[in-house]
Design a protein around this motif. Sequence first.
Motif, PDB file in Angstrom:
ATOM      1  N   GLU A 175      -9.310   3.844  -0.282  1.00 29.87           N
ATOM      2  CA  GLU A 175     -10.072   5.094  -0.395  1.00 29.87           C
ATOM      3  C   GLU A 175     -11.103   5.223   0.719  1.00 29.87           C
ATOM      4  N   VAL A 176     -11.817   4.145   0.989  1.00 31.26           N
ATOM      5  CA  VAL A 176     -12.849   4.192   2.029  1.00 31.26           C
ATOM      6  C   VAL A 176     -12.222   4.342   3.409  1.00 31.26           C
ATOM      7  N   ALA A 177     -11.162   3.592   3.681  1.00 34.10           N
ATOM      8  CA  ALA A 177     -10.513   3.666   4.990  1.00 34.10           C
ATOM      9  C   ALA A 177     -10.012   5.074   5.275  1.00 34.10           C
ATOM     10  N   GLN A 178      -9.452   5.732   4.269  1.00 34.43           N
ATOM     11  CA  GLN A 178      -8.953   7.097   4.460  1.00 34.43           C
ATOM     12  C   GLN A 178     -10.086   8.054   4.791  1.00 34.43           C
ATOM     13  N   ARG A 179     -11.232   7.853   4.157  1.00 37.87           N
ATOM     14  CA  ARG A 179     -12.360   8.762   4.369  1.00 37.87           C
ATOM     15  C   ARG A 179     -13.041   8.571   5.719  1.00 37.87           C
ATOM     16  N   ILE A 180     -13.065   7.344   6.241  1.00 36.80           N
ATOM     17  CA  ILE A 180     -13.795   7.102   7.489  1.00 36.80           C
ATOM     18  C   ILE A 180     -12.869   6.934   8.689  1.00 36.80           C
ATOM     19  N   GLY A 181     -11.562   6.972   8.468  1.00 37.35           N
ATOM     20  CA  GLY A 181     -10.621   6.838   9.570  1.00 37.35           C
ATOM     21  C   GLY A 181     -10.486   5.429  10.095  1.00 37.35           C
ATOM     22  N   ALA A 182     -10.402   4.468   9.179  1.00 34.67           N
ATOM     23  CA  ALA A 182     -10.251   3.062   9.566  1.00 34.67           C
ATOM     24  C   ALA A 182      -8.982   2.495   8.935  1.00 34.67           C
ATOM     25  N   ALA A 183      -8.642   1.272   9.310  1.00 38.83           N
ATOM     26  CA  ALA A 183      -7.493   0.587   8.725  1.00 38.83           C
ATOM     27  C   ALA A 183      -7.913  -0.097   7.430  1.00 38.83           C
ATOM     28  N   ALA A 184      -6.946  -0.356   6.572  1.00 40.07           N
ATOM     29  CA  ALA A 184      -7.184  -1.087   5.334  1.00 40.07           C
ATOM     30  C   ALA A 184      -6.247  -2.281   5.282  1.00 40.07           C
ATOM     31  N   ALA A 185      -6.713  -3.357   4.669  1.00 40.15           N
ATOM     32  CA  ALA A 185      -5.890  -4.562   4.547  1.00 40.15           C
ATOM     33  C   ALA A 185      -6.231  -5.262   3.239  1.00 40.15           C
ATOM     34  N   PRO A 186      -5.281  -6.013   2.684  1.00 40.29           N
ATOM     35  CA  PRO A 186      -5.579  -6.763   1.459  1.00 40.29           C
ATOM     36  C   PRO A 186      -6.466  -7.959   1.761  1.00 40.29           C
ATOM     37  N   ALA A 187      -7.158  -8.425   0.746  1.00 40.87           N
ATOM     38  CA  ALA A 187      -7.974  -9.626   0.900  1.00 40.87           C
ATOM     39  C   ALA A 187      -7.080 -10.830   1.145  1.00 40.87           C
ATOM     40  N   ALA A 188      -7.584 -11.794   1.889  1.00 44.44           N
ATOM     41  CA  ALA A 188      -6.801 -12.991   2.181  1.00 44.44           C
ATOM     42  C   ALA A 188      -6.628 -13.865   0.948  1.00 44.44           C
ATOM     43  N   PHE A 189      -7.605 -13.804   0.031  1.00 49.87           N
ATOM     44  CA  PHE A 189      -7.572 -14.629  -1.170  1.00 49.87           C
ATOM     45  C   PHE A 189      -7.968 -13.800  -2.386  1.00 49.87           C
ATOM     46  N   ALA A 190      -7.460 -14.181  -3.539  1.00 52.01           N
ATOM     47  CA  ALA A 190      -7.920 -13.589  -4.785  1.00 52.01           C
ATOM     48  C   ALA A 190      -9.391 -13.948  -4.985  1.00 52.01           C
ATOM     49  N   PRO A 191     -10.137 -13.155  -5.784  1.00 55.89           N
ATOM     50  CA  PRO A 191     -11.590 -13.368  -5.899  1.00 55.89           C
ATOM     51  C   PRO A 191     -12.003 -14.792  -6.256  1.00 55.89           C
TER      52      PRO A 191
END
Length: 216
Positions: free
Chosen positions: A159-175
């Motif tokens: 959601e944030v990446a779409q609004r600011i025009g950036a890339a999105a990626a999954p976290a490297a590790f679970a929390p």
Amino acid sequence: MPDLTLGFDTSAAHCAAALLSGDDCLVARHEEMGRGQAERLMPLLEEVLAEAGVGWRDLTRIGVGIGPGNFTGVRIAVSAARGLSLSLRAPALGVSITDAAQFGSEGPVLAAVAAPRERVYLEGFRTAQAIPLDLHELDALPEGLAEPGLTCIGTAADEVAQRIGAAAAPAAFAPAEAIARIAASREFIPGERPAPLYLRAADAAPPSDPPPRILD
């Protein structure tokens, strides 16, 4: 035996735990749940230890998610970590959920973690301008967040990446695993104890039942 680090988190709608032996993750569990973390956390931790074939006294360190997030959930996990630290004489270290989200990433990262009521917790890591941890409305994000090579990571990354025009990626590790890895590598300062990280006032009046006690 390598150092054993137990990490856990109940700051959101989940109950999660991970056990590390040195750099190896022996066991990781993540259970989605909107309620019931107080009743589930300790049995879950016992199950994780039993699956790895170790006991409480084998633990070297404890890592715990301190939020920001659900008020009650944060207090449940922090109280448990403090109690375990006292009884086991093992250092307990608090880790923010934004730090856990970006752990293992490279380059400029905007950690974006979903918050209630169409809001988001944001914090910048390795960004050109400082982006301190704060709570923002999704529809009113600050200007100038985007920069070349920026990646958004976290439960609200898309959601944030779409609004600011950036890339999105999954976290490297679970929390929980990220929390354990950060706790295992971070310098422990004697006398410091994990404390809840709150960025907003409670959304509702306190419940009639007393909250979990935060041990001194």
